[in-house]
Design a protein around this motif. Sequence first.
Motif, mmCIF file in Angstrom:
data_model
loop_
_atom_site.group_PDB
_atom_site.id
_atom_site.type_symbol
_atom_site.label_atom_id
_atom_site.label_comp_id
_atom_site.label_asym_id
_atom_site.label_seq_id
_atom_site.Cartn_x
_atom_site.Cartn_y
_atom_site.Cartn_z
ATOM 1 N N ASP A 30 -5.501 4.863 -5.260
ATOM 2 C CA ASP A 30 -5.861 3.465 -5.077
ATOM 3 C C ASP A 30 -4.975 2.639 -5.999
ATOM 4 O O ASP A 30 -5.166 2.638 -7.216
ATOM 5 N N CYS A 31 -4.020 1.942 -5.425
ATOM 6 C CA CYS A 31 -3.013 1.251 -6.239
ATOM 7 C C CYS A 31 -3.426 -0.149 -6.668
ATOM 8 O O CYS A 31 -2.626 -0.885 -7.251
ATOM 9 N N LEU A 32 -4.660 -0.553 -6.363
ATOM 10 C CA LEU A 32 -5.211 -1.809 -6.881
ATOM 11 C C LEU A 32 -4.360 -3.024 -6.510
ATOM 12 O O LEU A 32 -4.255 -3.989 -7.260
ATOM 13 N N GLY A 33 -3.742 -2.955 -5.337
ATOM 14 C CA GLY A 33 -2.927 -4.074 -4.889
ATOM 15 C C GLY A 33 -1.544 -4.137 -5.508
ATOM 16 O O GLY A 33 -0.817 -5.110 -5.298
ATOM 17 N N LEU A 34 -1.155 -3.114 -6.261
ATOM 18 C CA LEU A 34 0.141 -3.083 -6.922
ATOM 19 C C LEU A 34 1.139 -2.279 -6.098
ATOM 20 O O LEU A 34 0.763 -1.482 -5.237
ATOM 21 N N GLU A 88 3.203 -2.843 7.012
ATOM 22 C CA GLU A 88 2.284 -1.837 6.484
ATOM 23 C C GLU A 88 2.828 -1.120 5.258
ATOM 24 O O GLU A 88 2.066 -0.544 4.478
ATOM 25 N N ASN A 89 4.155 -1.148 5.059
ATOM 26 C CA ASN A 89 4.762 -0.452 3.916
ATOM 27 C C ASN A 89 5.151 -1.378 2.771
ATOM 28 O O ASN A 89 5.425 -0.910 1.663
ATOM 29 N N ALA A 90 5.172 -2.666 3.037
ATOM 30 C CA ALA A 90 5.766 -3.598 2.070
ATOM 31 C C ALA A 90 5.007 -3.645 0.755
ATOM 32 O O ALA A 90 5.621 -3.706 -0.324
ATOM 33 N N ARG A 91 3.689 -3.614 0.771
ATOM 34 C CA ARG A 91 2.938 -3.773 -0.469
ATOM 35 C C ARG A 91 3.217 -2.636 -1.439
ATOM 36 O O ARG A 91 3.463 -2.860 -2.629
ATOM 37 N N LEU A 92 3.191 -1.412 -0.952
ATOM 38 C CA LEU A 92 3.360 -0.263 -1.847
ATOM 39 C C LEU A 92 4.813 -0.031 -2.228
ATOM 40 O O LEU A 92 5.129 0.334 -3.361
ATOM 41 N N TRP A 93 5.737 -0.243 -1.290
ATOM 42 C CA TRP A 93 7.110 0.202 -1.490
ATOM 43 C C TRP A 93 8.107 -0.924 -1.751
ATOM 44 O O TRP A 93 9.309 -0.666 -1.820
ATOM 45 N N ALA A 94 7.638 -2.142 -1.910
ATOM 46 C CA ALA A 94 8.552 -3.231 -2.234
ATOM 47 C C ALA A 94 9.316 -2.899 -3.512
ATOM 48 O O ALA A 94 8.730 -2.443 -4.488
ATOM 49 N N PRO A 95 10.632 -3.102 -3.532
ATOM 50 C CA PRO A 95 11.430 -2.737 -4.703
ATOM 51 C C PRO A 95 11.211 -3.705 -5.851
ATOM 52 O O PRO A 95 10.790 -4.851 -5.649
ATOM 53 N N PRO A 96 11.510 -3.272 -7.069
ATOM 54 C CA PRO A 96 11.407 -4.174 -8.219
ATOM 55 C C PRO A 96 12.591 -5.130 -8.263
ATOM 56 O O PRO A 96 13.522 -5.041 -7.458
ATOM 57 N N GLY A 97 12.547 -6.038 -9.215
ATOM 58 C CA GLY A 97 13.707 -6.893 -9.439
ATOM 59 C C GLY A 97 13.785 -8.078 -8.493
ATOM 60 O O GLY A 97 12.774 -8.678 -8.120
ATOM 61 N N ARG A 98 15.008 -8.375 -8.051
ATOM 62 C CA ARG A 98 15.288 -9.626 -7.343
ATOM 63 C C ARG A 98 15.556 -9.428 -5.851
ATOM 64 O O ARG A 98 16.249 -10.239 -5.236
#
Length: 314
Positions: free
Chosen positions: A113-117, A272-282
């Motif tokens: 459960d990634c708590l929205g992160l 469906e994948n964007a919340r978990l796998w969005a990259p860090p940074g800019r």
Amino acid sequence: MEILGVRWGGLGDLLVILPSIQLIRRLYPQAKFILAAGQEGGSLLKAAGLIDNFIPSEDRRLASLFQLPSEASDEWLRRFDRVFVWLNRPKAEWVALMERSLGKKLSVLAANDCLGLTLSRYFFMMTAKAIPSDTEKEHLYEKMAFLPIRPEWGKEAEELFPSAKAAPLVVIHPGSGGRQKRWELGNFLEIVNRLSAEGVSGAIITGPAENEYLPFLSSFPWPPSWGWLNEPLLSTVAWLLAKSALYLGNDSGVTQLAGLCGCRGVALFLEENARLWAPPGRIQVIKAGSLSEIKVEGVWEEIKAILSSFRDTP
């Protein structure tokens, strides 16, 4: 002190724990850090100085993580003072076996459960909680979400792609591990032609997952100062990304790498994948239920805005 880290999966799976690895190195500066990971990603992190060594994730010794201690398995595992295992959604029986095998030296960091992160930030938070320290750690994420770039990596990059010396430079990766996560190759090539017309140089990068693209890219009439690099070293890709004004790609390991290299850019994701796998940074994420819904004009407008801000920077 010796630490073992274990991360199964592809390049993207590995790179989401890079901030966690950076944190461990910061809190255990004298420890020897061994990472079990894929060959390509493990080689990159070793070359960057983030780990002391790595073993392939298919190494048979890792099977001892799921077994009761024996003379054979315990001899290898006994050397490690701490073992960190990062898992996306592990089966409860896997965790139970590892806990029985390793006891208190084990930290299983599971993304149930990634708590929205994002996965990257969640694993960092869980890693921070697993390490006793008087230091406040959770706020360090942005400082840890980067890949150190070695100057020597640029030599091969410039030999493979002489236009790398030009500015601004764009890097495009049109592939991904899953076909449903790929924007149409023709869309990427349309962006190449538009960038060339604007006087912008760059390179398309492909890897083994994009072999089906090879006939199209081999016959594509590349415009001036544009080229194609097939299966370059990850260190070469990292150097190009760190130097570039813009990155464009799909949901992939290279997109994670672009974010860790501090690159500005655009990434195309299934919603469906964007919340978990969005990259860090800019890296700006454009998401949709299907990538066919994302139009070239919309992506082009975002690209022009990024390049304009790059050119306006003194």
